[in-house]
Design a protein around this motif. Structure first.
Motif, PDB file in Angstrom:
ATOM      1  N   SER A 127       0.824  -1.214   0.000  1.00  0.00           N
ATOM      2  CA  SER A 127       0.000   0.000   0.000  1.00  0.00           C
ATOM      3  C   SER A 127       0.853   1.257   0.000  1.00  0.00           C
ATOM      4  O   SER A 127       0.401   2.314  -0.452  1.00  0.00           O
ATOM      5  CB  SER A 127      -0.941  -0.013   1.212  1.00  0.00           C
ATOM      6  OG  SER A 127      -0.198   0.042   2.417  1.00  0.00           O
ATOM      7  N   ARG A 128       2.075   1.157   0.477  1.00  0.00           N
ATOM      8  CA  ARG A 128       2.968   2.331   0.531  1.00  0.00           C
ATOM      9  C   ARG A 128       3.820   2.482  -0.712  1.00  0.00           C
ATOM     10  O   ARG A 128       4.426   3.538  -0.923  1.00  0.00           O
ATOM     11  CB  ARG A 128       3.896   2.219   1.755  1.00  0.00           C
ATOM     12  CG  ARG A 128       3.165   2.291   3.081  1.00  0.00           C
ATOM     13  CD  ARG A 128       4.150   2.211   4.232  1.00  0.00           C
ATOM     14  NE  ARG A 128       5.129   3.283   4.193  1.00  0.00           N
ATOM     15  CZ  ARG A 128       6.221   3.341   4.955  1.00  0.00           C
ATOM     16  NH1 ARG A 128       6.469   2.364   5.818  1.00  0.00           N
ATOM     17  NH2 ARG A 128       7.043   4.358   4.874  1.00  0.00           N
ATOM     18  N   ASP A 129       3.940   1.431  -1.530  1.00  0.00           N
ATOM     19  CA  ASP A 129       4.838   1.462  -2.687  1.00  0.00           C
ATOM     20  C   ASP A 129       4.047   1.124  -3.940  1.00  0.00           C
ATOM     21  O   ASP A 129       4.038  -0.016  -4.401  1.00  0.00           O
ATOM     22  CB  ASP A 129       5.981   0.461  -2.475  1.00  0.00           C
ATOM     23  CG  ASP A 129       7.064   0.576  -3.547  1.00  0.00           C
ATOM     24  OD1 ASP A 129       6.875   1.381  -4.493  1.00  0.00           O
ATOM     25  OD2 ASP A 129       8.078  -0.135  -3.441  1.00  0.00           O
ATOM     26  N   ALA A 130       3.400   2.123  -4.498  1.00  0.00           N
ATOM     27  CA  ALA A 130       2.557   1.901  -5.666  1.00  0.00           C
ATOM     28  C   ALA A 130       3.361   1.416  -6.863  1.00  0.00           C
ATOM     29  O   ALA A 130       2.868   0.617  -7.679  1.00  0.00           O
ATOM     30  CB  ALA A 130       1.808   3.184  -6.025  1.00  0.00           C
ATOM     31  N   ALA A 131       4.613   1.863  -6.981  1.00  0.00           N
ATOM     32  CA  ALA A 131       5.437   1.484  -8.126  1.00  0.00           C
ATOM     33  C   ALA A 131       5.725  -0.020  -8.142  1.00  0.00           C
ATOM     34  O   ALA A 131       5.815  -0.632  -9.204  1.00  0.00           O
ATOM     35  CB  ALA A 131       6.747   2.266  -8.106  1.00  0.00           C
ATOM     36  N   ALA A 132       5.875  -0.615  -6.975  1.00  0.00           N
ATOM     37  CA  ALA A 132       6.210  -2.037  -6.890  1.00  0.00           C
ATOM     38  C   ALA A 132       4.993  -2.916  -6.657  1.00  0.00           C
ATOM     39  O   ALA A 132       5.126  -4.139  -6.583  1.00  0.00           O
ATOM     40  CB  ALA A 132       7.232  -2.259  -5.774  1.00  0.00           C
ATOM     41  N   ALA A 133       3.824  -2.300  -6.527  1.00  0.00           N
ATOM     42  CA  ALA A 133       2.637  -3.065  -6.133  1.00  0.00           C
ATOM     43  C   ALA A 133       2.321  -4.181  -7.123  1.00  0.00           C
ATOM     44  O   ALA A 133       2.049  -5.320  -6.713  1.00  0.00           O
ATOM     45  CB  ALA A 133       1.447  -2.123  -5.996  1.00  0.00           C
ATOM     46  N   ALA A 134       2.344  -3.887  -8.420  1.00  0.00           N
ATOM     47  CA  ALA A 134       1.964  -4.891  -9.407  1.00  0.00           C
ATOM     48  C   ALA A 134       2.883  -6.106  -9.370  1.00  0.00           C
ATOM     49  O   ALA A 134       2.436  -7.248  -9.545  1.00  0.00           O
ATOM     50  CB  ALA A 134       1.944  -4.278 -10.797  1.00  0.00           C
TER      51      ALA A 134
END
Length: 550
Positions: free
Chosen positions: A483-490
């Motif tokens: 939830s804190r790291d949108a870039a790595a979420a996927a």
């Protein structure tokens, strides 16, 4: 004379079995969450169990798959008819499933536990013949979408959907029952339905069925093309919208519904899937124009649940066939079931099956009409993570069970070869792995209350098993990190989904299954005490107790 063909050491046919009574986890789940409670009679489920466990039903299941549907585009005079012909065995199976309410009984007689009873009936039929489950599932799932339609359309079709009659032939509009399919996927779109190009032009001739449109376009996959009607996504002037497309129009004439070809599929042979062409096809808007995805998702959510139920049913068939075989076949001087290596394999398969069954039935309970806000939030996330994990576990589970039968398992004379081809479909249908994992991220971003409800639910099982407590804490940590790291979420979506699914299954087993089952599941699935393949149960696991439930 010396006999050279004496039959020795072969398991007898697994026939004349009450498949409901034989499935201890399913019986317990219905008693716990079904509408009738632990002391109520379940004669109808026993009747279904005896039916699907009969030699006659098993022969029909085999025949429906070895004599698959055939497309007939024209009659002998050259008129276009666009009909799919099925073997009589398929029609007998469909008639039995509809008569038992495996499609819409939860809507016809709603109440606490009604969805569980319907899920159990669906489970039993899908366990032996899964292909027919496609139209049965879609007919169940279309009901809440039809509630959004104009009153004339809704009131005219709802009694037909709730009917327990089965009428396999398209008539002139006077039928008493109906089945419903769907057509969303296009060549260029796949899961990206917003890229669809099928057009919907308003006619201006609106009536009791609501706003009428004409569709033009091509659908790459249309499920169960001989259904009486379909939900279809198409681009209207106001954006992507959901439409109701009947095969027979109100005046009794055939709608334009051109079946181009049937798909030649790996499995699911008894069920027809097709490409269809729309060319001025009459359709009626359901829901708001431009909100087609939001409308049809009411159907997709429930068919995703049925993917979980159907995979769990397939796991049960796999375990039942494997357990039957090892209890009747000997090697190296002993029954296979008495040999530790084989016992460990079948026990591990049984763990997976029981976890899937409890997950499916508990999810079904969350779909009852008395579901609280917390239950609705819980099912939003739990359905997605369960659909991802349970369905992905299906193919490997079927293969390992097939191997228990040795060479017999690899032949078409036994049902597990068919099951092995069937299980991958449910991981693909209604959103393949990445689609579902990304949906979990969408829930995290837009519906945080679903995560709160989920962790409230699984947290009840905490405190009794250190391995579970650690896995639960790690799942919470991953949710926080993603939830804190949108870039790595996927890139972490699958990891997150898997962790949540395993925590959910473990929580259900800890709460509701015998200690031997819950302990072995936690040690193998959460603590890493098992291996990558089935059969590496940890030392001290009570395989005999686990096998007794199989």
């Amino acid at each position: 004379m010396t006999s050279t063909h004496e039959i020795l050491n072969q398991a007898p046919p697994r026939e004349g079995v009450d498949e409901y009574a034989a499935n201890v986890p399913l019986v317990e789940a219905v008693a716990r969450w079904g509408r009738r409670g632990p002391d109520a009679a379940t004669g109808d489920l026993h009747a279904i169990g005896s039916l699907v466990g009969s030699a006659a039903f098993q022969r029909d299941a085999e025949r429906a798959n070895t004599q698959p549907p055939v497309l007939r585009t024209h009659d002998r005079w050259g008129r276009r008819v666009d009909e799919v012909e099925y073997d009589d065995a398929y029609h007998r199976i469909m008639a039995a499933a509809v008569d038992a309410g495996a499609h819409t009984s939860a809507w016809a007689d709603p109440g606490p536990g009604a969805s569980v009873d319907r899920a159990a009936a669906f489970f039993l039929f899908a366990q032996v013949e899964p292909g027919h489950s496609c139209p049965v599932s879609m007919t169940h799932a279309v009901v809440p979408v039809l509630e959004l339609a104009a009153s004339g359309l809704r009131d005219g079709w709802m009694p037909r959907l709730l009917s327990r009659e089965y009428e396999p032939d398209l008539g002139g509009g006077a039928e008493r029952s109906a089945l419903v399919g769907m057509a969303m996927t296009e060549k260029q779109g796949g899961s990206d339905v917003r890229a669809n190009t099928t057009r919907a032009e308003p006619t201006g001739a609106d009536g009791p069925w609501g706003r009428e449109f004409r569709l033009t376009g091509h659908k790459w996959f249309c499920s169960a093309p001989m259904s009486d009607a379909f939900l279809v996504l198409a681009q209207a002037p106001g954006g992507l919208s959901c439409f109701f497309v009947p095969r027979v129009l109100p005046d009794g004439t055939r709608n334009v519904f051109r079946i181009q070809r049937l798909k030649d599929k790996l499995g699911n042979r008894s069920n027809a899937s097709s490409e269809v062409e729309f060319d001025g096809t009459a359709a009626w808007l359901v829901g708001e124009e431009g909100r087609g995805v939001a409308t049809i998702v009411q159907m997709v959510t429930r068919t995703r649940l049925d993917c979980v139920i159907g995979t769990a049913a397939g796991m049960r068939q796999s375990v039942a066939e494997a357990a039957w075989h090892v209890r009747h076949r000997s090697a190296f001087g002993a029954l296979l079931v008495d040999q530790p290596a084989m016992a460990a394999v079948v026990a591990d398969l049984a763990l997976e099956s029981e976890a899937a069954t409890l997950t499916a039935m508990r999810l079904a309970r969350a779909y009852d009409d008395d579901a609280s806000g917390a239950e609705v939030a819980f099912r939003r996330l739990a359905t997605a993570v369960s659909k991802y994990w349970v369905c992905k576990r299906g193919p490997g589970h079927a293969y390992e069970a097939l191997e228990c039968l040795g060479g017999n398992g690899y032949t078409e004379a036994f049902p597990l070869a068919r099951r092995y081809r069937e299980q991958p479909l449910l991981a693909i249908w209604e959103g393949s792995g990445n689609v579902i994992a990304l949906d979990v991220l969408r829930v995290l971003a837009r519906e945080p209350e679903a995560f709160e409800a989920f962790f409230d639910f699984v947290g009840v099982a905490g405190g009794g098993h250190a391995g579970f407590d650690l896995a639960l804490a790690e799942a919470r940590s991953v949710v926080h990190e993603v939830s804190r790291d949108a870039a790595a979420a996927a890139s972490r979506a699958r990891e997150l989904t898997e962790r949540l699914a395993l925590v959910l299954q473990a929580a259900l087993l800890i709460e509701h299954s015998p200690g031997a089952v819950a302990d072995a599941f936690v040690r193998t699935r959460l603590e890493g005490g098992g291996g990558m393949l089935y059969g590496t149960v940890p030392p001290g696991a009570d395989t005999a107790a686990i096998l007794a439930r199989a």
